[in-house]
Scaffold this motif. Structure first.
Motif, PDB file in Angstrom:
ATOM      1  N   THR A 118       0.825  -1.209   0.000  1.00 11.93           N
ATOM      2  CA  THR A 118       0.000   0.000   0.000  1.00 11.93           C
ATOM      3  C   THR A 118       0.859   1.260   0.000  1.00 11.93           C
ATOM      4  O   THR A 118       0.508   2.243  -0.648  1.00 11.93           O
ATOM      5  N   ARG A 119       1.981   1.231   0.706  1.00  9.25           N
ATOM      6  CA  ARG A 119       2.883   2.388   0.681  1.00  9.25           C
ATOM      7  C   ARG A 119       3.480   2.586  -0.709  1.00  9.25           C
ATOM      8  O   ARG A 119       3.623   3.711  -1.180  1.00  9.25           O
ATOM      9  N   ARG A 120       3.821   1.492  -1.361  1.00  7.69           N
ATOM     10  CA  ARG A 120       4.396   1.578  -2.709  1.00  7.69           C
ATOM     11  C   ARG A 120       3.354   2.109  -3.697  1.00  7.69           C
ATOM     12  O   ARG A 120       3.657   2.951  -4.542  1.00  7.69           O
ATOM     13  N   ILE A 121       2.119   1.632  -3.578  1.00  3.98           N
ATOM     14  CA  ILE A 121       1.051   2.116  -4.460  1.00  3.98           C
ATOM     15  C   ILE A 121       0.819   3.611  -4.235  1.00  3.98           C
ATOM     16  O   ILE A 121       0.665   4.379  -5.186  1.00  3.98           O
ATOM     17  N   GLY A 122       0.804   4.038  -2.977  1.00  2.45           N
ATOM     18  CA  GLY A 122       0.634   5.459  -2.681  1.00  2.45           C
ATOM     19  C   GLY A 122       1.759   6.296  -3.257  1.00  2.45           C
ATOM     20  O   GLY A 122       1.534   7.357  -3.842  1.00  2.45           O
ATOM     21  N   ALA A 123       2.985   5.808  -3.113  1.00  2.00           N
ATOM     22  CA  ALA A 123       4.138   6.549  -3.632  1.00  2.00           C
ATOM     23  C   ALA A 123       4.109   6.619  -5.158  1.00  2.00           C
ATOM     24  O   ALA A 123       4.391   7.673  -5.741  1.00  2.00           O
ATOM     25  N   TYR A 124       3.765   5.523  -5.806  1.00  2.00           N
ATOM     26  CA  TYR A 124       3.691   5.531  -7.269  1.00  2.00           C
ATOM     27  C   TYR A 124       2.574   6.449  -7.755  1.00  2.00           C
ATOM     28  O   TYR A 124       2.736   7.160  -8.745  1.00  2.00           O
ATOM     29  N   GLY A 125       1.430   6.435  -7.075  1.00  2.00           N
ATOM     30  CA  GLY A 125       0.327   7.313  -7.464  1.00  2.00           C
ATOM     31  C   GLY A 125       0.714   8.774  -7.376  1.00  2.00           C
ATOM     32  O   GLY A 125       0.425   9.567  -8.281  1.00  2.00           O
ATOM     33  N   ILE A 126       1.395   9.139  -6.306  1.00  2.00           N
ATOM     34  CA  ILE A 126       1.826  10.528  -6.143  1.00  2.00           C
ATOM     35  C   ILE A 126       2.908  10.877  -7.161  1.00  2.00           C
ATOM     36  O   ILE A 126       2.927  11.981  -7.713  1.00  2.00           O
ATOM     37  N   THR A 127       3.794   9.937  -7.446  1.00  2.00           N
ATOM     38  CA  THR A 127       4.846  10.182  -8.435  1.00  2.00           C
ATOM     39  C   THR A 127       4.256  10.401  -9.822  1.00  2.00           C
ATOM     40  O   THR A 127       4.642  11.339 -10.533  1.00  2.00           O
ATOM     41  N   TYR A 128       3.324   9.556 -10.218  1.00  3.54           N
ATOM     42  CA  TYR A 128       2.681   9.722 -11.524  1.00  3.54           C
ATOM     43  C   TYR A 128       1.918  11.047 -11.577  1.00  3.54           C
ATOM     44  O   TYR A 128       1.918  11.735 -12.595  1.00  3.54           O
ATOM     45  N   SER A 129       1.259  11.394 -10.483  1.00  6.06           N
ATOM     46  CA  SER A 129       0.522  12.652 -10.423  1.00  6.06           C
ATOM     47  C   SER A 129       1.469  13.836 -10.582  1.00  6.06           C
ATOM     48  O   SER A 129       1.163  14.800 -11.292  1.00  6.06           O
ATOM     49  N   TRP A 130       2.605  13.771  -9.928  1.00  2.37           N
ATOM     50  CA  TRP A 130       3.596  14.841 -10.030  1.00  2.37           C
ATOM     51  C   TRP A 130       4.068  14.979 -11.481  1.00  2.37           C
ATOM     52  O   TRP A 130       4.187  16.085 -11.997  1.00  2.37           O
ATOM     53  N   PHE A 131       4.309  13.857 -12.139  1.00  2.00           N
ATOM     54  CA  PHE A 131       4.766  13.899 -13.526  1.00  2.00           C
ATOM     55  C   PHE A 131       3.691  14.486 -14.445  1.00  2.00           C
ATOM     56  O   PHE A 131       3.989  15.309 -15.313  1.00  2.00           O
ATOM     57  N   VAL A 132       2.439  14.079 -14.259  1.00  2.00           N
ATOM     58  CA  VAL A 132       1.342  14.616 -15.073  1.00  2.00           C
ATOM     59  C   VAL A 132       1.220  16.123 -14.859  1.00  2.00           C
ATOM     60  O   VAL A 132       1.033  16.888 -15.814  1.00  2.00           O
ATOM     61  N   LEU A 138      -4.519  27.316  -9.231  1.00  2.00           N
ATOM     62  CA  LEU A 138      -5.690  26.544  -8.830  1.00  2.00           C
ATOM     63  C   LEU A 138      -5.847  25.285  -9.673  1.00  2.00           C
ATOM     64  O   LEU A 138      -6.078  24.192  -9.141  1.00  2.00           O
ATOM     65  N   SER A 139      -5.691  25.408 -10.979  1.00  2.00           N
ATOM     66  CA  SER A 139      -5.834  24.228 -11.833  1.00  2.00           C
ATOM     67  C   SER A 139      -4.728  23.213 -11.568  1.00  2.00           C
ATOM     68  O   SER A 139      -4.963  22.007 -11.610  1.00  2.00           O
ATOM     69  N   SER A 140      -3.531  23.677 -11.245  1.00  2.96           N
ATOM     70  CA  SER A 140      -2.434  22.760 -10.932  1.00  2.96           C
ATOM     71  C   SER A 140      -2.688  22.008  -9.631  1.00  2.96           C
ATOM     72  O   SER A 140      -2.450  20.798  -9.541  1.00  2.96           O
ATOM     73  N   ILE A 141      -3.170  22.715  -8.625  1.00  2.00           N
ATOM     74  CA  ILE A 141      -3.472  22.073  -7.347  1.00  2.00           C
ATOM     75  C   ILE A 141      -4.569  21.028  -7.525  1.00  2.00           C
ATOM     76  O   ILE A 141      -4.462  19.899  -7.030  1.00  2.00           O
ATOM     77  N   LEU A 142      -5.621  21.399  -8.238  1.00  2.00           N
ATOM     78  CA  LEU A 142      -6.714  20.453  -8.458  1.00  2.00           C
ATOM     79  C   LEU A 142      -6.259  19.254  -9.280  1.00  2.00           C
ATOM     80  O   LEU A 142      -6.609  18.107  -8.969  1.00  2.00           O
ATOM     81  N   LEU A 143      -5.478  19.501 -10.326  1.00  2.00           N
ATOM     82  CA  LEU A 143      -4.977  18.402 -11.149  1.00  2.00           C
ATOM     83  C   LEU A 143      -4.117  17.457 -10.324  1.00  2.00           C
ATOM     84  O   LEU A 143      -4.259  16.235 -10.420  1.00  2.00           O
ATOM     85  N   MET A 144      -3.246  18.003  -9.499  1.00  2.00           N
ATOM     86  CA  MET A 144      -2.357  17.153  -8.715  1.00  2.00           C
ATOM     87  C   MET A 144      -3.146  16.306  -7.715  1.00  2.00           C
ATOM     88  O   MET A 144      -2.905  15.105  -7.587  1.00  2.00           O
ATOM     89  N   ALA A 145      -4.095  16.904  -7.028  1.00  2.00           N
ATOM     90  CA  ALA A 145      -4.865  16.160  -6.027  1.00  2.00           C
ATOM     91  C   ALA A 145      -5.747  15.095  -6.671  1.00  2.00           C
ATOM     92  O   ALA A 145      -5.768  13.938  -6.229  1.00  2.00           O
ATOM     93  N   VAL A 146      -6.451  15.473  -7.715  1.00  2.00           N
ATOM     94  CA  VAL A 146      -7.370  14.527  -8.361  1.00  2.00           C
ATOM     95  C   VAL A 146      -6.601  13.414  -9.063  1.00  2.00           C
ATOM     96  O   VAL A 146      -6.948  12.232  -8.946  1.00  2.00           O
ATOM     97  N   SER A 147      -5.528  13.762  -9.766  1.00  2.00           N
ATOM     98  CA  SER A 147      -4.784  12.722 -10.480  1.00  2.00           C
ATOM     99  C   SER A 147      -4.083  11.771  -9.514  1.00  2.00           C
ATOM    100  O   SER A 147      -3.965  10.576  -9.799  1.00  2.00           O
TER     101      SER A 147
END
Length: 128
Positions: free
Chosen positions: A64-78, A104-113
């Motif tokens: 679960t920690r790895r999935i969380g880290a990968y999700g945040i990493t992919y979000s950061w890249f997007v 605002l759009s960057s914050i929303l994109l990062m959180a949602v993605s």
């Protein structure tokens, strides 16, 4: 009530009181009054939700920690690619954006993605 939650409730009421006092006395601008009142209400809502929560959420393990880290990493890249595209669209004259819209759009994109990627990886079962 736990000490930490009690402190959050105190801070919430403090922010709310500062906003109300500013509004009643006319000391601060409408913007600062709104910021204090909104912050106080949000803090109180989160503190109340935290106080009513019974458990600490799903058990965390390495997966679960790895999935969380990968999700945040992919979000950061997007988000990085999104900002790059916005920069060039603005530079070529295709878009005219204010800094508020970009932030605002960057914050929303990062959180949602981040949540979407984490949901996707949990559905997949694991990340490679």
């Amino acid at each position: 009530m736990k000490r930490r939650i009690r402190l959050w409730v105190i801070f919430g009421f403090l922010f709310l009181a500062i906003g109300v006092v500013q509004h009643l006395t006319g000391i601060g601008s409408d913007a600062t009054t709104g910021i204090f009142v909104t912050s106080g209400v949000v803090i109180l809502i989160f503190a109340g939700a935290r106080a009513m929560r019974k458990d600490e959420g799903p058990e965390q393990d390495e997966r679960t920690r790895r999935i969380g880290a990968y999700g945040i990493t992919y979000s950061w890249f997007v988000t990085l690619v999104y900002l790059f595209v916005l920069f060039w669209a603005e530079n070529m004259g295709l878009l005219v954006l204010s800094s508020t819209n970009v932030i605002l759009s960057s914050i929303l994109l990062m959180a949602v993605s981040a949540k979407i990627f984490q949901w996707w990886f949990f559905r997949q079962g694991d990340v490679e």
